[in-house]
Every structure is written in C-alpha cells, then in structure tokens.
Design a protein around this motif. Sequence first.
Motif, short mmCIF file in Angstrom:
data_model
loop_
_atom_site.label_atom_id
_atom_site.label_comp_id
_atom_site.label_asym_id
_atom_site.label_seq_id
_atom_site.Cartn_x
_atom_site.Cartn_y
_atom_site.Cartn_z
N GLY A 358 0.81 -1.21 0.00
CA GLY A 358 0.00 0.00 0.00
C GLY A 358 0.84 1.26 0.00
N ALA A 359 0.18 2.39 0.18
CA ALA A 359 0.84 3.68 0.15
C ALA A 359 1.66 3.89 1.43
N HIS A 360 2.92 4.27 1.25
CA HIS A 360 3.82 4.59 2.34
C HIS A 360 4.38 5.99 2.10
N LYS A 361 5.01 6.55 3.10
CA LYS A 361 5.70 7.82 2.87
C LYS A 361 6.98 7.88 3.69
N VAL A 362 7.92 8.65 3.18
CA VAL A 362 9.17 8.91 3.88
C VAL A 362 9.23 10.40 4.20
N VAL A 363 9.55 10.71 5.45
CA VAL A 363 9.56 12.09 5.92
C VAL A 363 10.98 12.46 6.34
N VAL A 364 11.45 13.63 5.91
CA VAL A 364 12.76 14.13 6.32
C VAL A 364 12.60 14.85 7.66
N GLN A 365 13.44 14.47 8.62
CA GLN A 365 13.37 15.06 9.95
C GLN A 365 14.75 15.63 10.31
N VAL A 366 14.80 16.91 10.61
CA VAL A 366 16.05 17.57 10.97
C VAL A 366 15.92 18.17 12.36
N ASN A 367 16.79 17.74 13.25
CA ASN A 367 16.73 18.18 14.65
C ASN A 367 15.33 17.98 15.24
N GLY A 368 14.72 16.87 14.84
CA GLY A 368 13.42 16.51 15.38
C GLY A 368 12.25 17.16 14.69
N LYS A 369 12.50 18.01 13.72
CA LYS A 369 11.43 18.74 13.04
C LYS A 369 11.24 18.20 11.62
N SER A 370 9.99 17.91 11.25
CA SER A 370 9.69 17.41 9.91
C SER A 370 9.75 18.56 8.90
N LEU A 371 10.51 18.33 7.82
CA LEU A 371 10.69 19.39 6.82
C LEU A 371 10.02 19.08 5.49
N GLY A 372 9.67 17.83 5.24
CA GLY A 372 9.04 17.49 3.98
C GLY A 372 8.89 15.99 3.84
N GLU A 373 8.12 15.58 2.84
CA GLU A 373 7.83 14.15 2.68
C GLU A 373 7.64 13.79 1.22
N ALA A 374 7.72 12.49 0.96
CA ALA A 374 7.45 11.95 -0.37
C ALA A 374 6.73 10.63 -0.20
N VAL A 375 5.85 10.31 -1.14
CA VAL A 375 5.01 9.11 -1.05
C VAL A 375 5.49 8.07 -2.05
N PHE A 376 5.46 6.82 -1.62
CA PHE A 376 5.77 5.71 -2.52
C PHE A 376 4.81 4.56 -2.24
N ASP A 377 4.67 3.71 -3.23
CA ASP A 377 3.76 2.56 -3.10
C ASP A 377 4.59 1.28 -2.95
N LEU A 378 4.24 0.49 -1.96
CA LEU A 378 4.96 -0.76 -1.70
C LEU A 378 4.09 -1.94 -2.12
N SER A 379 4.66 -2.83 -2.91
CA SER A 379 3.96 -4.06 -3.27
C SER A 379 4.80 -5.24 -2.83
N LEU A 380 4.12 -6.36 -2.58
CA LEU A 380 4.81 -7.55 -2.08
C LEU A 380 4.65 -8.71 -3.05
#
Length: 380
Positions: A358-380
């Motif tokens: 399903g849909a997943h996302k990766v979030v960039v975290q700098v010094n504990g603060k989220s700065l941005g994200e991108a979505v990707f789809d995972l299949s098995l």
Amino acid sequence: MARGTGVAQGFSLADQLFNEETVSQIANEHAAAIPGFDAEEFTKEVIAKFPDLSLTERMEWIADCLEKRLSDDFPTMAGQLEAAMPRELDPSKTDDDFGQFTHAPPGYLAVRHGLENHRERALDLIYENTKRFSMEWPIRPFLNRWPDETLARLKLWASDENYHVRRLVSEGTRPKLPWAKKLDMEVTTPLPYLDILHADSTRYVTRSVSNHLNDIAKTHPDLVVETLMKWRDLGAQDKKELDWMTRHALRSLVKQGHVGAMELLGFKADAPVSLKRLDLAKDQVVGGEALEFEMELEASSESPVIVDYVIHFQKAGGKVAPKVFKLKQAVLKAGKAQVFAKKHVLKANATTFKLYPGAHKVVVQVNGKSLGEAVFDLSL
C-alpha cells in the motif's frame, strides 16, 4: 527471567554457552569446595536434558541439579555456593566483562530459598555472585518483596570498590531491563543512586546509567534532560565521558524529536534549515528492494544538524506506524546546500517487522522537526 528461545538448528547460542565443557567447569568448582560432590555424575545429569531446553531454561535446570546436592538449610547452602565460586572477574577491566552464564544459578537459589525467610543472607550471596556473573535479574524479586531493605543495600553498593557491584545498582533497577521481571516501584526511585553512579570511572557502569536514563525517558523525558543538565553543571564526571553518556541516554528522545534533548546536545529544533528537494529513485517499490532517495538541505546560518528519516509503514487494519531511522549528523554551512542520500532495504521476510502493501511515505526530519515528505507505493 523470561523464557528464552528454543534450541534451533545450526548455530545455537545456548549450546555455545551451555555444553559439556562449561558444565564440567562449574562441576569441578563445586567438587573442589563441597565434600562428596560428584562432578562427573552432575555433568551427565545436567547435559542430558539440554537438547530440550532454551538458554534461560538451562540456567534454571543447572540450579535444579545443584539444589538437590546442597544443604536444605539456606545459610549453609549459601556458604557452599560461595565456597564454590571462581575468582572474581578481572578487576583491571572496566567494560564488557559480563561473566559466564553458567555462574547464574546462585541467583536462582537466592530467590528460591532466601526471598522470604533469609533476605539478608540471600542479598549477601547475590553481592558475592555479581562479582562473577551479573545478578541484575535475581535482585528484582527482592526489590519487589523488600523494597526499603533492598534499596538500603543498593545505597551501600553504589559506592562499593567492585565495579560489578556498582553496576548492579543501576542495571538491577532499570525500569525496562530486557527479559527481566517488572519492578513495582516508581521509575524515579533509583535516581539518587544514579546521581552517585554517573561519576563512575568505568564505562561498564556509565553505560548502564545511560541505558537506565533512556528507560526513564520513555515516561519522564523532561526529568531525564533536567538530570543530565544537573550532572553537567555538577562537573563530577569527565566531560568527554558525560558527553558520551548524554548522547547515549537521549538516543530515544532524539529520535522522537524532543526539543529539550536536542537543545542539550547542541541541536536547535528551530535551526534555519530548509529542504530544497526530496527525490525518490522510484515511487513504486517491491518488498525486498531498496527505497532509494536523495535530499538537499540548506541553512541560512551555520547549523549543527541531526538528519533522520521517518518511514510511515502500513500495518494491518489500515493503521500506520512511523519508524525513525538515523541518517547523518553534520554541520550545514551558511548558504551552502548539502546533499544526503540513502538506500533503505525493505526486507519482505523480516522476522521482527512485517511489511504490508500500500501507500507509504518517507519524511525528512532535521533536529526533530519534519521538513518534507514523499510518497511511494509498496507491493509484495
């Protein structure tokens, strides 16, 4: 102590730690100290049952076999066990000297026969045995049954000349000690002992203190930060060692982005850092493959940063579970963009973490603060 894993095919930690050679060693130690102790017969009885037992079950089984060869009178039994103990662990070492698992049984017998009617003698036995093998698990039933009396002992032990005894004070009172019995006392109760132990000269002790604080941070994060600040101001520990302890104690809070923890480590949550871009190599990933991404960070003024990434995993029932991963610690120069890249393998058959499509996302975290994200789809 919780039950361990069963004996598996191939490499077996249980077989490495508990085998005819190691059992023969403790058999000979007891035979040398206890008249009539048959080392050969004891060894045969112990190892005959090993194939059916897990690692922790083997420790308890050795205690069973010892028990019936010792006096029924616990003070006498304790004396026999102490007489059979090997030499204390090397006092010249300062770390990574846990002892041999085959020397754990006196702790079992201290709990079985000393908890109710021979508390002080049992604590004496634990005190002596922890110089040969860590008694962090056996001390916990005494803390639950006799909290005031056992804590009084630990207060004395916190200043003991033997660093294994000192470590026991911290490790035995950890709120989240792996595999161990839960403690009934408040998680903050041992803090006065940690105040003493934080200035210890051995890494074996200071690592335990740091792990202990990391445990406390799960329920009292601000208190942990305050405690570390107090120790810094006190100046009783070498600065380099206390810096290491602080990083180790705050590792979970850093992952969570706790502002106070970040500030104490010199990383400002409001650092002037921006995410210029976050690019995924592809937005369709198959289990077993790597999620590849690259990011570009820029700061308007020089900024120390801890760069993490958070993957929001799909779970059963449509739930989402974010998991923080370390990427890089760096110093961003003013106005100079810096690129960070990562390949994160999404293991499809991991035994400890199950993937769901399903849909997943990766979030960039700098010094504990989220700065941005991108979505990707995972299949098995």
